[in-house]
Design a protein around this motif. Structure first.
Motif, PDB file in Angstrom:
ATOM      1  N   ILE A 195      -4.271   4.215   8.250  1.00  0.00           N
ATOM      2  CA  ILE A 195      -3.963   4.337   6.843  1.00  0.00           C
ATOM      3  C   ILE A 195      -4.901   5.302   6.212  1.00  0.00           C
ATOM      4  O   ILE A 195      -5.176   5.539   5.596  1.00  0.00           O
ATOM      5  CB  ILE A 195      -3.933   2.548   6.804  1.00  0.00           C
ATOM      6  CG1 ILE A 195      -2.765   2.291   7.196  1.00  0.00           C
ATOM      7  CG2 ILE A 195      -3.635   3.211   5.058  1.00  0.00           C
ATOM      8  CD1 ILE A 195      -2.375   0.565   6.838  1.00  0.00           C
ATOM      9  N   MET A 196      -6.631   4.597   6.314  1.00  0.00           N
ATOM     10  CA  MET A 196      -7.670   5.478   5.592  1.00  0.00           C
ATOM     11  C   MET A 196      -7.774   6.845   6.309  1.00  0.00           C
ATOM     12  O   MET A 196      -8.244   7.761   5.800  1.00  0.00           O
ATOM     13  CB  MET A 196      -9.023   5.069   6.037  1.00  0.00           C
ATOM     14  CG  MET A 196      -9.613   4.164   5.504  1.00  0.00           C
ATOM     15  SD  MET A 196      -7.885   3.147   4.259  1.00  0.00           S
ATOM     16  CE  MET A 196      -9.916   4.002   3.293  1.00  0.00           C
ATOM     17  N   ILE A 206       1.143  -1.269   0.061  1.00  0.00           N
ATOM     18  CA  ILE A 206      -0.044  -0.136   0.018  1.00  0.00           C
ATOM     19  C   ILE A 206       1.216   0.669  -0.074  1.00  0.00           C
ATOM     20  O   ILE A 206       2.208   1.547   1.065  1.00  0.00           O
ATOM     21  CB  ILE A 206      -0.630  -0.148   1.279  1.00  0.00           C
ATOM     22  CG1 ILE A 206      -1.656  -1.349   1.372  1.00  0.00           C
ATOM     23  CG2 ILE A 206      -1.665   1.113   1.497  1.00  0.00           C
ATOM     24  CD1 ILE A 206      -2.604  -1.555   2.654  1.00  0.00           C
ATOM     25  N   ASN A 207       0.367   1.827  -0.784  1.00  0.00           N
ATOM     26  CA  ASN A 207       1.592   3.584  -0.720  1.00  0.00           C
ATOM     27  C   ASN A 207       1.204   4.426   0.052  1.00  0.00           C
ATOM     28  O   ASN A 207       0.261   5.203   0.147  1.00  0.00           O
ATOM     29  CB  ASN A 207       1.199   4.204  -1.856  1.00  0.00           C
ATOM     30  CG  ASN A 207       1.924   5.280  -2.744  1.00  0.00           C
ATOM     31  OD1 ASN A 207       3.105   5.135  -1.808  1.00  0.00           O
ATOM     32  ND2 ASN A 207       1.429   6.116  -3.456  1.00  0.00           N
ATOM     33  N   ILE A 208       1.773   4.047   1.173  1.00  0.00           N
ATOM     34  CA  ILE A 208       1.807   5.009   2.340  1.00  0.00           C
ATOM     35  C   ILE A 208       2.789   5.221   3.071  1.00  0.00           C
ATOM     36  O   ILE A 208       4.157   4.913   2.634  1.00  0.00           O
ATOM     37  CB  ILE A 208       1.083   4.546   3.311  1.00  0.00           C
ATOM     38  CG1 ILE A 208       1.354   2.931   3.852  1.00  0.00           C
ATOM     39  CG2 ILE A 208      -0.611   3.677   3.292  1.00  0.00           C
ATOM     40  CD1 ILE A 208       1.333   2.323   5.300  1.00  0.00           C
ATOM     41  N   SER A 209       2.449   7.177   3.753  1.00  0.00           N
ATOM     42  CA  SER A 209       4.087   7.000   4.347  1.00  0.00           C
ATOM     43  C   SER A 209       5.084   6.478   5.420  1.00  0.00           C
ATOM     44  O   SER A 209       3.860   5.676   6.175  1.00  0.00           O
ATOM     45  CB  SER A 209       3.661   8.435   4.527  1.00  0.00           C
ATOM     46  OG  SER A 209       3.345   9.025   5.711  1.00  0.00           O
ATOM     47  N   ASP A 210       5.978   6.151   5.363  1.00  0.00           N
ATOM     48  CA  ASP A 210       6.868   5.849   7.056  1.00  0.00           C
ATOM     49  C   ASP A 210       5.923   5.705   7.929  1.00  0.00           C
ATOM     50  O   ASP A 210       5.758   4.729   8.856  1.00  0.00           O
ATOM     51  CB  ASP A 210       8.072   6.011   6.825  1.00  0.00           C
ATOM     52  CG  ASP A 210       8.672   5.359   5.904  1.00  0.00           C
ATOM     53  OD1 ASP A 210       7.948   4.173   5.273  1.00  0.00           O
ATOM     54  OD2 ASP A 210       9.660   5.534   5.183  1.00  0.00           O
ATOM     55  N   GLY A 212       1.941   1.156  15.357  1.00  0.00           N
ATOM     56  CA  GLY A 212       2.113   1.652  17.319  1.00  0.00           C
ATOM     57  C   GLY A 212       1.372   1.929  18.043  1.00  0.00           C
ATOM     58  O   GLY A 212       1.056   1.055  18.986  1.00  0.00           O
ATOM     59  N   GLU A 213      -0.122   1.993  17.354  1.00  0.00           N
ATOM     60  CA  GLU A 213      -1.322   1.902  18.073  1.00  0.00           C
ATOM     61  C   GLU A 213      -1.318   0.832  17.811  1.00  0.00           C
ATOM     62  O   GLU A 213      -2.351   0.196  19.108  1.00  0.00           O
ATOM     63  CB  GLU A 213      -2.123   2.950  17.126  1.00  0.00           C
ATOM     64  CG  GLU A 213      -2.494   4.291  16.705  1.00  0.00           C
ATOM     65  CD  GLU A 213      -3.457   4.717  15.986  1.00  0.00           C
ATOM     66  OE1 GLU A 213      -4.262   4.389  15.835  1.00  0.00           O
ATOM     67  OE2 GLU A 213      -2.917   6.126  15.056  1.00  0.00           O
ATOM     68  N   GLN A 220      -6.822  -4.876  14.146  1.00  0.00           N
ATOM     69  CA  GLN A 220      -6.948  -4.459  12.313  1.00  0.00           C
ATOM     70  C   GLN A 220      -7.384  -3.672  12.454  1.00  0.00           C
ATOM     71  O   GLN A 220      -7.017  -2.432  11.134  1.00  0.00           O
ATOM     72  CB  GLN A 220      -7.659  -5.989  12.323  1.00  0.00           C
ATOM     73  CG  GLN A 220      -7.431  -5.808  10.727  1.00  0.00           C
ATOM     74  CD  GLN A 220      -8.109  -7.067  10.054  1.00  0.00           C
ATOM     75  OE1 GLN A 220      -7.743  -8.232  10.951  1.00  0.00           O
ATOM     76  NE2 GLN A 220      -8.723  -6.923   9.170  1.00  0.00           N
ATOM     77  N   GLU A 221      -8.231  -3.045  12.815  1.00  0.00           N
ATOM     78  CA  GLU A 221      -9.563  -1.739  12.882  1.00  0.00           C
ATOM     79  C   GLU A 221      -8.455  -0.757  13.036  1.00  0.00           C
ATOM     80  O   GLU A 221      -8.723   0.257  12.558  1.00  0.00           O
ATOM     81  CB  GLU A 221     -10.465  -2.041  14.075  1.00  0.00           C
ATOM     82  CG  GLU A 221     -11.722  -0.887  14.240  1.00  0.00           C
ATOM     83  CD  GLU A 221     -12.910  -0.981  14.893  1.00  0.00           C
ATOM     84  OE1 GLU A 221     -13.342   0.342  14.943  1.00  0.00           O
ATOM     85  OE2 GLU A 221     -12.735  -1.863  15.383  1.00  0.00           O
ATOM     86  N   ALA A 222      -7.210  -1.016  14.401  1.00  0.00           N
ATOM     87  CA  ALA A 222      -6.660   0.754  13.715  1.00  0.00           C
ATOM     88  C   ALA A 222      -5.657   0.930  13.290  1.00  0.00           C
ATOM     89  O   ALA A 222      -5.289   1.632  12.831  1.00  0.00           O
ATOM     90  CB  ALA A 222      -6.307   0.191  15.417  1.00  0.00           C
TER      91      ALA A 222
END
Length: 124
Positions: free
Chosen positions: A120-121, A21-25, A33-34, A113-115
């Motif tokens: 990410i969203m 997935i294209n997300i930032s570090d 962490g969450e 998983q939800e967190a």
């Protein structure tokens, strides 16, 4: 669980998909962490406390540090007396196992998983 054409069926798959997935570090590290906070807190609450009058309890020994590794991954477990958890968790010939590690992970997985998905969203 399905969201925006992404199908994820468990934490292992979720973690493997984070690389695709294209997300930032920053977002990746915050999401992990969450999840570590959630698992760590559940592990603390589920770790049995000795009924003997002891100064040290396994519950007091749960440890994790965010951003522990360059990729943002975190080890959640026990520190100084960590080796002892195996006897309580798995049991011995004179005491049945309590399996609190497995129960904690089972309880934490959907929340983790939800967190992760929610973080990410949200994006940057």
């Amino acid at each position: 669980m399905s969201n925006n054409n992404i199908q994820i069926d468990g934490l292992d798959e979720l973690f493997s998909q984070l690389d695709k997935i294209n997300i930032s570090d920053t977002v990746r590290k915050e999401a992990i962490g969450e999840a570590a906070d959630i698992y760590g807190n559940i592990l603390i609450s589920n770790t049995p406390v000795s009924d003997k009058d002891k100064k040290n309890h396994l519950r007091d020994d749960v440890t994790y540090k965010k951003n522990q590794y360059p990729d943002g991954s975190v080890d959640v477990g026990f520190s100084k007396y960590g080796w002892y958890y195996r006897f309580v968790n798995n049991g011995t010939k004179s005491m049945p196992g309590k399996h609190f590690m497995e129960h904690s992970l089972d309880e934490a997985q959907p929340k983790m998983q939800e967190a992760i998905i929610n973080r990410i969203m949200e994006g940057d």
